[in-house]
Design an enzyme around this catalytic site. Structure first.
Site, PDB file in Angstrom:
ATOM      1  N   CYS A  93      44.746   3.275  30.550  1.00 23.43           N
ATOM      2  CA  CYS A  93      45.027   4.285  31.577  1.00 23.43           C
ATOM      3  C   CYS A  93      43.879   4.399  32.583  1.00 23.43           C
ATOM      4  CB  CYS A  93      45.294   5.609  30.877  1.00 23.43           C
ATOM      5  SG  CYS A  93      45.397   7.001  31.990  1.00 23.43           S
ATOM      6  N   ASP A 106      50.945   4.096  22.972  1.00 20.55           N
ATOM      7  CA  ASP A 106      51.662   2.846  23.261  1.00 20.55           C
ATOM      8  C   ASP A 106      51.898   1.994  22.016  1.00 20.55           C
ATOM      9  OD1 ASP A 106      51.669   3.569  25.902  1.00 20.55           O
ATOM     10  OD2 ASP A 106      50.749   1.713  26.650  1.00 20.55           O
ATOM     11  N   GLU A 131      35.961   2.301  19.633  1.00 17.97           N
ATOM     12  CA  GLU A 131      36.549   1.686  20.836  1.00 17.97           C
ATOM     13  C   GLU A 131      35.911   0.315  21.045  1.00 17.97           C
ATOM     14  OE1 GLU A 131      39.098   2.163  23.251  1.00 17.97           O
ATOM     15  OE2 GLU A 131      38.285   0.175  23.658  1.00 17.97           O
ATOM     16  N   LYS A 132      36.755  -0.704  21.193  1.00 17.90           N
ATOM     17  CA  LYS A 132      36.198  -2.058  21.312  1.00 17.90           C
ATOM     18  C   LYS A 132      35.907  -2.449  22.759  1.00 17.90           C
ATOM     19  CE  LYS A 132      40.618  -4.566  20.934  1.00 17.90           C
ATOM     20  NZ  LYS A 132      40.785  -5.295  22.167  1.00 17.90           N
ATOM     21  N   GLY A 183      56.312  -5.994  31.654  1.00 14.37           N
ATOM     22  CA  GLY A 183      56.235  -4.993  30.587  1.00 14.37           C
ATOM     23  C   GLY A 183      55.041  -5.162  29.673  1.00 14.37           C
ATOM     24  N   GLY A 189      37.745  -1.678  15.298  1.00 10.30           N
ATOM     25  CA  GLY A 189      37.944  -0.982  14.024  1.00 10.30           C
ATOM     26  C   GLY A 189      38.900  -1.751  13.126  1.00 10.30           C
ATOM     27  N   HIS A 205      56.328  30.136  50.149  1.00  9.82           N
ATOM     28  CA  HIS A 205      56.814  29.502  51.374  1.00  9.82           C
ATOM     29  C   HIS A 205      55.645  29.260  52.331  1.00  9.82           C
ATOM     30  CE1 HIS A 205      59.401  28.572  54.758  1.00  9.82           C
ATOM     31  NE2 HIS A 205      58.700  29.422  55.490  1.00  9.82           N
TER      32      HIS A 205
HETATM   33  C1  FAD Z   1      49.081  -1.077  35.742  1.00 14.22           C
HETATM   34  C2  FAD Z   1      49.474   0.097  34.879  1.00 14.22           C
HETATM   35  C3  FAD Z   1      49.752   1.326  35.481  1.00 14.22           C
HETATM   36  C4  FAD Z   1      50.103   2.417  34.694  1.00 14.22           C
HETATM   37  N1  FAD Z   1      50.374   3.604  35.311  1.00 14.22           N
HETATM   38  C5  FAD Z   1      50.726   4.670  34.559  1.00 14.22           C
HETATM   39  C6  FAD Z   1      50.981   5.931  35.163  1.00 14.22           C
HETATM   40  O1  FAD Z   1      50.875   6.094  36.372  1.00 14.22           O
HETATM   41  N2  FAD Z   1      51.314   6.978  34.361  1.00 14.22           N
HETATM   42  C7  FAD Z   1      51.425   6.835  33.004  1.00 14.22           C
HETATM   43  O2  FAD Z   1      51.737   7.814  32.307  1.00 14.22           O
HETATM   44  N3  FAD Z   1      51.189   5.646  32.398  1.00 14.22           N
HETATM   45  C8  FAD Z   1      50.849   4.575  33.142  1.00 14.22           C
HETATM   46  N4  FAD Z   1      50.574   3.381  32.518  1.00 14.22           N
HETATM   47  C9  FAD Z   1      50.692   3.309  31.056  1.00 14.22           C
HETATM   48  C10 FAD Z   1      49.446   3.915  30.386  1.00 14.22           C
HETATM   49  O3  FAD Z   1      48.293   3.231  30.820  1.00 14.22           O
HETATM   50  C11 FAD Z   1      49.569   3.817  28.870  1.00 14.22           C
HETATM   51  O4  FAD Z   1      50.795   4.412  28.478  1.00 14.22           O
HETATM   52  C12 FAD Z   1      48.437   4.540  28.175  1.00 14.22           C
HETATM   53  O5  FAD Z   1      47.191   3.988  28.529  1.00 14.22           O
HETATM   54  C13 FAD Z   1      48.599   4.459  26.650  1.00 14.22           C
HETATM   55  O6  FAD Z   1      47.542   5.122  26.043  1.00 14.22           O
HETATM   56  P1  FAD Z   1      47.040   4.693  24.570  1.00 14.22           P
HETATM   57  O7  FAD Z   1      45.907   5.602  24.265  1.00 14.22           O
HETATM   58  O8  FAD Z   1      48.193   4.660  23.655  1.00 14.22           O
HETATM   59  O9  FAD Z   1      46.545   3.192  24.709  1.00 14.22           O
HETATM   60  P2  FAD Z   1      45.453   2.509  25.652  1.00 14.22           P
HETATM   61  O10 FAD Z   1      45.217   3.289  26.866  1.00 14.22           O
HETATM   62  O11 FAD Z   1      45.897   1.094  25.794  1.00 14.22           O
HETATM   63  O12 FAD Z   1      44.124   2.573  24.800  1.00 14.22           O
HETATM   64  C14 FAD Z   1      43.994   1.866  23.604  1.00 14.22           C
HETATM   65  C15 FAD Z   1      42.527   1.569  23.373  1.00 14.22           C
HETATM   66  O13 FAD Z   1      42.359   1.056  22.049  1.00 14.22           O
HETATM   67  C16 FAD Z   1      41.362   0.059  22.079  1.00 14.22           C
HETATM   68  N5  FAD Z   1      41.543  -0.766  20.870  1.00 14.22           N
HETATM   69  C17 FAD Z   1      42.584  -1.578  20.549  1.00 14.22           C
HETATM   70  N6  FAD Z   1      42.407  -2.095  19.304  1.00 14.22           N
HETATM   71  C18 FAD Z   1      41.227  -1.604  18.848  1.00 14.22           C
HETATM   72  C19 FAD Z   1      40.501  -1.756  17.653  1.00 14.22           C
HETATM   73  N7  FAD Z   1      40.963  -2.499  16.617  1.00 14.22           N
HETATM   74  N8  FAD Z   1      39.305  -1.121  17.535  1.00 14.22           N
HETATM   75  C20 FAD Z   1      38.814  -0.350  18.537  1.00 14.22           C
HETATM   76  N9  FAD Z   1      39.462  -0.166  19.704  1.00 14.22           N
HETATM   77  C21 FAD Z   1      40.670  -0.772  19.842  1.00 14.22           C
HETATM   78  C22 FAD Z   1      41.597  -0.663  23.392  1.00 14.22           C
HETATM   79  O14 FAD Z   1      40.430  -1.337  23.814  1.00 14.22           O
HETATM   80  C23 FAD Z   1      41.972   0.499  24.307  1.00 14.22           C
HETATM   81  O15 FAD Z   1      40.837   1.003  24.980  1.00 14.22           O
HETATM   82  C24 FAD Z   1      50.195   2.275  33.277  1.00 14.22           C
HETATM   83  C25 FAD Z   1      49.912   1.047  32.667  1.00 14.22           C
HETATM   84  C26 FAD Z   1      49.548  -0.034  33.462  1.00 14.22           C
HETATM   85  C27 FAD Z   1      49.239  -1.344  32.787  1.00 14.22           C
END
Ligand code: FAD
Length: 460
Positions: free
Chosen positions: A41, A304, A33-34, A264, A113, A436
């Site tokens: 999230c 994502d 994790e960077k 987005g 990574g 209820h």
């Molecule tokens: C303001 C906001 C509100 C939201 N509210 C909701 C909600 O209420 N409900 C919901 O379901 N979703 C919500 N979301 C969406 C949700 O946050 C994402 O869908 C979710 O975090 C995706 O998870 P992930 O593990 O795919 O990616 P992320 O949570 O983005 O995690 C990816 C991680 O990878 C790390 N990373 C990236 N590249 C590297 C690398 N090369 N080496 C090491 N580490 C790396 C990043 O630092 C990050 O910590 C929201 C998003 C935002 C922006």
């Protein structure tokens, strides 16, 4: 050299869940994790926004205290304390994930990574030999490429979560779920909020009728919505920023002290070395098969970075599926029942198909609606705006979609998700005893409406 069964790149809700699940299945796992564990999230997304939403709920309820027979005097929001509560909640949950890593004997590497080969990952100066790799690198804010986007006062969703002072006015560009949530939060705090959108506010995949009713409620709360605005630029005009777009009648615009770009997110896969690997990637989004494996054998991708559902619970679900497949199980992804929530006021949630989708796809269907105004618990808690809507197959009776606007919609939708996942019918829900007085009785009554009629509501 360090050797692991699975190396997970990215410690968000996709990555850390994949790692814990793999560890439960007996694998030796590393997470890279960077930034901070918990990803978007926990640090900049779901959790901090929901901490703010809760402060707003308490504020709005306190302002209505007299309705409940309470005298509490004037109520005032204190932004710095609201933000400080939010930070404490985030820190607590991030530290919880750190503890879980330790408890499950998962090695955590801090750094970016890079995949050297399908069996070798590099982080800082260390190399880790990996039998399997799971990419979970998430997404980043997708800003419009217009002039003025870099002006001070133009905020991303990350920036707005760190605000120190409340803006007098805020223009939210884009009416995504996240944009609407921030609009609700800042409007309740006393900021004048305008949402500027190219298309009508629809909050896909929310049911069209519910989306329309929700959009009608926003102006009554004081949130202005301007549609048909393809924003061309942001300009500084004295103390204000002006968001401008063109119309046949000439330039139009709206002013705000601050601008939120809620336009987005896009998948983030930079720096992983994917093109050298020959990985199938489209605009940053990694392509996977139904087992979440990329075109490179033994390398999986989740969350994502796939650019599909972009929801935390989907990322976590995919994390479990990918972890199992990386350990030689064969589990296909199944997206039949993906719930979506909008944590605005009132709350919205939906799962399965909408009424319009049923019509467009010529699916013989029946629809039932039940207003919260007819639900005893909703009346008791003073939250009667909204309804539950259920769509079922006219022949089999199977539940095809459930859509809710109203109190605790995000919690109530779990019953709809379970019904769709299990292939349950409206009758199955109607024949299930619901406690209820509770809000789930509104779901029960909606299902009864698809049979012989709801008990506590009669359409006249
Ligand atoms: C303001 C906001 C509100 C939201 N509210 C909701 C909600 O209420 N409900 C919901 O379901 N979703 C919500 N979301 C969406 C949700 O946050 C994402 O869908 C979710 O975090 C995706 O998870 P992930 O593990 O795919 O990616 P992320 O949570 O983005 O995690 C990816 C991680 O990878 C790390 N990373 C990236 N590249 C590297 C690398 N090369 N080496 C090491 N580490 C790396 C990043 O630092 C990050 O910590 C929201 C998003 C935002 C922006």
């Amino acid at each position: 050299m360090n050797q692991k069964d699975i190396v997970v790149i990215g410690g968000g809700p996709g990555g850390y869940v994949a790692a814990i699940h793999a560890a439960h299945l007996g694998a030796e796992v590393a997470v890279i994790e960077k930034d901070r564990l918990g990803g978007t999230c926990l640090n900049r997304g779901c959790i901090p926004t929901k901490a703010l939403v809760r402060s707003i709920e308490v504020l709005l309820e306190a302002k209505r205290a007299d309705e409940f027979g309470l005298e509490i005097g004037s109520v005032k929001a204190n932004l710095s304390q609201i933000m400080s509560r939010k930070r404490q909640i985030v820190d607590k949950l991030v530290s919880g994930v750190e503890q879980l890593m330790k408890a499950n004997k998962i090695s955590v590497y801090h750094g970016a990574g890079h995949i050297v080969s399908p069996r070798l990952v590099r982080v800082n100066t260390e190399a880790i030999a990996a039998k399997k790799i799971i990419i979970a690198t998430g997404s980043e804010s997708a800003l419009l490429s217009i002039t003025g986007v870099d002006l001070p006062g133009v905020l991303t969703t990350d920036d707005i979560l760190e605000l120190k002072e409340l803006p007098e006015s805020l223009v939210v560009i884009g009416g995504s779920h996240v944009g609407v949530e921030f609009a609700s939060i800042f409007n309740a705090l006393g900021t004048k909020v305008t949402i500027v959108k190219r298309r009508p506010l629809q909050l896909e995949p929310v049911d069209e009728e519910i989306g329309r009713r929700f959009a009608q409620l926003l102006p009554r709360q004081g949130i202005e919505v301007t549609t048909g605005a393809a924003v061309r630029a942001i300009k500084r005009e004295g103390a204000f920023l002006r968001v401008v777009w063109d119309t046949p009648e000439g330039e139009r615009g709206v002013d705000g002290q601050m601008i939120l770009m809620a336009t987005g997110r896009r998948p983030y896969s930079e720096g992983l070395g994917l093109s050298q690997l020959g990985m199938n990637v489209d605009g940053g989004a990694i392509k996977v098969n139904e087992y979440l494996e990329t075109n490179i054998e033994g390398v999986y991708a989740i969350g994502d970075v796939l650019g599909q559902h972009m929801l935390a619970h989907v990322a976590s679900y995919e994390g479990e599926v990918a972890a199992e497949n990386a350990l030689d199980h064969r589990r296909r992804v199944d997206y039949r029942a993906v719930p979506t929530c909008v944590f605005a006021y009132p709350e919205i949630a939906g799962v399965g198909i909408t009424e319009k989708e049923a019509k467009d796809r010529n699916i013989p269907h029946k629809v039932s609606k039940f207003p919260f105004a007819a639900c005893g618990r909703a009346v008791a808690i003073g939250e009667t705006t909204g309804m539950v809507k259920m769509i079922c197959d006219a022949n089999s009776g199977k539940v095809l979609g459930v859509h809710i606007m109203g109190p605790n919609a995000g919690d109530l939708i779990a019953e709809g998700a379970l019904a769709i996942q299990l292939g349950a019918t409206a009758e199955d829900i109607a024949h299930t005893i619901h406690a209820h007085p509770t809000l789930p009785e509104a779901v029960h009554e909606t299902a009864m409406g698809l049979l012989n009629g709801a008990i506590h509501f009669q359409r006249v």
